[in-house]
Structures are given as structure tokens and as C-alpha cells.
Design an enzyme around this catalytic site. Sequence first.
Site, mmCIF file in Angstrom:
data_model
loop_
_atom_site.group_PDB
_atom_site.id
_atom_site.type_symbol
_atom_site.label_atom_id
_atom_site.label_comp_id
_atom_site.label_asym_id
_atom_site.label_seq_id
_atom_site.Cartn_x
_atom_site.Cartn_y
_atom_site.Cartn_z
ATOM 1 N N HIS A 126 0.862 -1.264 -0.061
ATOM 2 C CA HIS A 126 -0.059 -0.043 -0.090
ATOM 3 C C HIS A 126 0.957 1.198 -0.069
ATOM 4 O O HIS A 126 1.826 1.512 0.901
ATOM 5 C CB HIS A 126 -0.836 -0.041 1.212
ATOM 6 C CG HIS A 126 -1.940 -1.089 1.285
ATOM 7 N ND1 HIS A 126 -2.206 -1.931 2.460
ATOM 8 C CD2 HIS A 126 -2.828 -1.655 0.068
ATOM 9 C CE1 HIS A 126 -3.304 -2.838 1.980
ATOM 10 N NE2 HIS A 126 -3.354 -2.427 0.667
ATOM 11 N N GLU A 133 1.591 3.763 3.138
ATOM 12 C CA GLU A 133 2.062 3.361 4.350
ATOM 13 C C GLU A 133 3.554 3.570 4.526
ATOM 14 O O GLU A 133 4.529 2.694 4.249
ATOM 15 C CB GLU A 133 1.772 1.978 4.469
ATOM 16 C CG GLU A 133 0.289 1.833 4.530
ATOM 17 C CD GLU A 133 -0.384 0.460 4.437
ATOM 18 O OE1 GLU A 133 -1.544 0.342 4.569
ATOM 19 O OE2 GLU A 133 0.272 -0.569 4.581
ATOM 20 N N HIS A 193 3.244 -3.259 7.051
ATOM 21 C CA HIS A 193 2.344 -2.131 6.541
ATOM 22 C C HIS A 193 2.232 -1.162 7.876
ATOM 23 O O HIS A 193 2.674 -1.294 8.733
ATOM 24 C CB HIS A 193 0.906 -2.890 6.655
ATOM 25 C CG HIS A 193 0.934 -3.810 5.159
ATOM 26 N ND1 HIS A 193 0.094 -3.428 4.151
ATOM 27 C CD2 HIS A 193 1.472 -5.025 4.927
ATOM 28 C CE1 HIS A 193 0.365 -4.385 3.201
ATOM 29 N NE2 HIS A 193 1.061 -5.299 3.571
ATOM 30 N N GLU A 227 1.680 -4.586 11.150
ATOM 31 C CA GLU A 227 0.964 -3.590 11.139
ATOM 32 C C GLU A 227 1.767 -2.318 12.198
ATOM 33 O O GLU A 227 1.884 -2.591 13.237
ATOM 34 C CB GLU A 227 -0.520 -3.427 11.555
ATOM 35 C CG GLU A 227 -1.336 -4.172 10.716
ATOM 36 C CD GLU A 227 -1.673 -3.639 9.315
ATOM 37 O OE1 GLU A 227 -1.469 -2.393 9.213
ATOM 38 O OE2 GLU A 227 -2.273 -4.309 8.358
#
Length: 344
Positions: free
Chosen positions: A69, A72, A166, A230
Site C-alpha cells: 500500500h 504506508e 504495513h 501493522e
Amino acid sequence: MTNTLKVNFMFSPHKDFLAHTLANAGAEHSASHSILSAGTEVTFLDTGIIRFEPNTAATTSLVISCGVHGNETAPIEIVNKIISDLLDEEQKCTQRVLFIFGNPLAMVAGERFVDINMNRLFCGDWQHNDLTLPEVKRAAKLEAYVANFFAEEPVTVTQRLHCDCHTAIRESARQKFAVYPFVEGRELPQSQQDFLAQAQVNTVLLQRKPANTFSSFTSLKQQAESFTLELGKARPFGENNLREFTGIDNTLRKLIAGEPLPTCMEGAVEAFEVCHEVNRSSEAWQFFIADDVANFTEFKTGALIEQDGEREYRVGDAPEYIVFPNPKVPVGHRAGLMLKKVGL
């Protein structure tokens, strides 16, 4: 649709890899090779993809990916510094490493994706989408690069690892957490709990069904121990406080250097699993989670989460926690996950 320019050039080890990736986001090219003074072979495979092969008997094949993504950015900045230190030979390299900046076009645009969410295209799902879209073609190429990387490993390699880094769309009550892909009959091994604890990622979500993410591809199709990591909230380049991520930075460097990780204390990593998948079932569907609710917010017994006509979902007998709430998805798509705590 972005036109693809095919070019042939050498990547200089003295260049900034991120700057080079952004400047050549729409380009394809032939692989180029160089040898560092310590004997490490560096192969520049494609825009945003670079491989390091030590001249010693490696025991690990490690894939480190980020930027699947494009907005990010914290992991991208962390990984770019590791690559720079490897190229400058300031970072020891005893293991095979493949670095991937997943979606250069989205990185340039500063967007999560350009045409389609790339992290829903793996495990071959790219074949069922518009093959003219750059992100669909890129997902197919990433699968091939990773498969080749693992297939070419020497007999000394005993483990395959993949960290797909991410950041979350929104804030999180637990700033850093991991998603462990589902593989039938597999449990989270102690070695991976040690990795998470050392990286200061003290929360793990155990998936209970197959998915089509990048880390699921390496787990299901390439037999790697993989995580989606994350790491905080999505912010523009240059606005990340990288001091918040020294744990993952240092731990990735230890893996690359072949340094052992200490065994974590019992309870150092808390585990959750999905107990309910929230889906936007129709245009009349209602979602009772405020837009500013953070990931891992706790909801008490009986709390109403979603409703569509007579169908509703309320929290069960024990507290539940929400992650990835996003009511703006199309009808039929996932709008969030409800979790419960489990033991490891």
C-alpha cells in the site's frame, strides 16, 4: 492506465534505493549484478526489488516487503535505511534477503493504491482481475520473484521467513500488531513469538481461514513463516517518528546478520482470533462503530456492532475487539473484524 517504459540500466550501490524506486516507478528493466567488498552479491531485479546473497552458507531466506500500500510510509523508510546500510557494508549480511517495495506507482501517488487493492491479489487471485492494470501485473510479478528467490536457495537454508510491513488506516489501541496467516494444522511456533517480542510487536491476530494477502501467499504457497506487520498509522513520507519502530528495525537487522533472538517470556505476546467478520451486506446495512474508533477498541457484552433489517450482530459473552473497521467499502465487502483473546 500508466504506460510502462522498458529500460536497461545498472543500479549503483551508492544510490538511494527509495529515491531510485520513486523516480522509476513505471519502468521495467533487466537485472543487474554487483559484488560488495565482503563478497555479498547484490542483484537489482526490478524497480523496487533488490536481493542480497552472502558468500557464506546462509541458513535463512528472508523476504522483507513494504509499500504494497503506497501511503504506508514508515516501513518503507525503515527498510530503505537497512538497504542503504547493506550497500554501504555498515550492516552485516550472513543470510539471503529479498527486499520488495511493492507498489511504486501508489508510493509516488501517496495513495493506498492506484486502481485496485494489491493486497487482495495474491495466491493467484490476480488472474481473476483486469490483467492490463499495473497493480494486477505487479502482483503477478511479485509472486514470481518470491517463488524464484525461494527456489534458488542453497541446501544450507533451513527456514523461510517473510515480513510484509504495513501501517493501519486509523489509530490503534495497540500501535504495533501482527497478522499470522492461516495454514491448516499450523500453530504459531516459539521462534516466531520470540521474533514478535524482540520486535516490540506484542499483539498477534491468528487468522482462521485462508486469505489472498501477500503474507498468505508466502505461507500457503511457499511454506514460509510469514507475518503481515501493522506498524502504526499511515502518514506521508517524512512525517514518521522512526524512533517508535526501533524494535522492528533492530530485529530485522539481527535476522539479516544471523544473530539469534532471545526466547521471550510467557505472556509477552497476546493472541487474538476472529470471532465475527463484519460485512456490508446491502445499501441499508448499518454500522454502529464511530469513524474515530481505534483498532483493538474493546466492546462489552451486548454491544450492537452491525444491523441489516432483522439481522444484527452483538458482542457475545466475553469482550470483543474490533480491527480494520471501514464502513465505506462496497456492498459485499468486509467492513471489519471482531476479535476475542485466545491463548498461545
